[in-house]
Enzyme design. Structure first.
Site, short mmCIF file in Angstrom:
data_model
loop_
_atom_site.label_atom_id
_atom_site.label_comp_id
_atom_site.label_asym_id
_atom_site.label_seq_id
_atom_site.Cartn_x
_atom_site.Cartn_y
_atom_site.Cartn_z
N CYS A 2 45.78 44.82 54.15
CA CYS A 2 45.77 43.38 54.34
C CYS A 2 45.40 42.70 53.02
CB CYS A 2 44.77 42.98 55.42
SG CYS A 2 44.83 41.21 55.78
N HIS A 56 50.80 42.42 63.10
CA HIS A 56 49.72 42.18 62.12
C HIS A 56 49.66 40.69 61.76
CE1 HIS A 56 47.40 43.38 58.33
NE2 HIS A 56 47.70 42.12 58.12
N GLU A 57 50.84 40.10 61.48
CA GLU A 57 50.86 38.68 61.09
C GLU A 57 50.55 37.79 62.29
OE1 GLU A 57 51.76 40.30 57.49
OE2 GLU A 57 50.78 38.44 58.10
N HIS A 111 46.99 37.35 62.70
CA HIS A 111 46.40 36.37 61.76
C HIS A 111 46.47 34.96 62.35
CE1 HIS A 111 45.17 38.49 58.17
NE2 HIS A 111 46.35 39.05 58.00
O1 LIG Z 1 52.29 46.44 50.98
C1 LIG Z 1 51.27 46.73 51.56
C2 LIG Z 1 50.02 45.85 51.32
S1 LIG Z 1 49.23 45.10 52.74
C3 LIG Z 1 50.42 44.02 53.43
O2 LIG Z 1 51.51 43.94 52.93
C4 LIG Z 1 50.03 43.19 54.63
C5 LIG Z 1 51.04 43.30 55.75
C6 LIG Z 1 51.13 44.62 56.44
C7 LIG Z 1 51.06 45.84 55.76
C8 LIG Z 1 51.16 47.03 56.49
C9 LIG Z 1 51.31 47.00 57.88
C10 LIG Z 1 51.37 45.77 58.53
C11 LIG Z 1 51.29 44.60 57.81
C12 LIG Z 1 50.03 41.76 54.12
C13 LIG Z 1 49.13 40.81 54.89
F1 LIG Z 1 47.89 41.26 54.88
F2 LIG Z 1 49.17 39.64 54.28
F3 LIG Z 1 49.50 40.69 56.14
C14 LIG Z 1 51.27 47.90 52.50
C15 LIG Z 1 50.10 48.44 52.95
C16 LIG Z 1 50.13 49.52 53.82
C17 LIG Z 1 51.34 50.04 54.27
C18 LIG Z 1 52.52 49.47 53.80
C19 LIG Z 1 52.50 48.40 52.93
ZN LIG Z 2 46.69 40.79 56.98
#
Ligand SMILES: O=C(CSC(=O)[C@H](Cc1ccccc1)CC(F)(F)F)c1ccccc1
Ligand SMILES: [Zn+2]
Length: 156
Positions: free
Chosen positions: A99, A141-142, A145
């Site tokens: 996140c 996830h979003e 939020h």
């Molecule tokens: O690119 C990222 C960084 S974290 C990310 O992109 C969040 C989104 C996210 C990543 C992984 C799973 C679900 C959502 C962004 C947020 F926090 F703003 F929502 C990532 C992290 C883990 C697995 C795959 C990719």
């Molecule tokens: Zn997040």
């Protein structure tokens, strides 16, 4: 577009329920552009308006293959406004999430494998579709939020 500062967990904006978008105007388009640029600069696959200190019910999801999900689809960024989760599979899958508001940490989170969702695009047109796998994970996830929920409340 300018890069917006990302709220960190603990900031009140991340604990609020987002407010419904009613005006699909140039300002909304500009916010979406700034969110998309901020997400790209942070190398994210999603970003929600409260994370850039906006109270609106709006997020962006953009899947791409990555070391944790090498078979994730390469997807053009999608702007999601006023989202609803209509149905969710009973099947849950555990997976790693990060996140932008909890920098440098990874969490193992359970999500529904498949969800039926409804949302408006930047023109205010309603979309309805089924999402599965990594994209369903990003949506959930979003969506969290926008309910004031972060990974810290969901972590196993
Ligand atoms: O690119 C990222 C960084 S974290 C990310 O992109 C969040 C989104 C996210 C990543 C992984 C799973 C679900 C959502 C962004 C947020 F926090 F703003 F929502 C990532 C992290 C883990 C697995 C795959 C990719
Ligand atoms: Zn997040």
């Amino acid at each position: 577009p300018t890069l917006l500062p990302i709220a960190l967990v603990g900031e009140p904006i991340l604990r609020q329920t987002a407010i419904t978008v009613h005006h699909f105007d140039a300002e909304l388009v500009h916010l979406a552009e700034q969110m998309s640029a901020s997400m790209d600069a942070a190398n994210g696959v999603g970003i929600a308006a409260p994370q850039v200190h906006s109270p609106l019910a709006l997020f962006i999801m953009a899947s791409r293959p990555n070391e944790r999900y090498p078979d994730a689809p390469n997807m053009a960024p999608v702007v999601v406004v006023n989202p609803q989760i209509i149905n969710a599979s009973s099947e849950l899958v555990s997976g790693e999430e990060g996140c932008l508001s909890v920098p440098g940490q990874r969490f193992t989170i359970q999500r529904h494998q498949a969800i039926e969702v409804r949302y408006q695009n930047l023109q205010g047109e309603w979309q309805q579709t089924e999402l599965t796998g990594f994209i369903a994970r990003i949506f959930q996830h979003e969506f969290d939020h926008l309910q004031g929920i972060t990974l810290l409340e969901r972590s196993l």
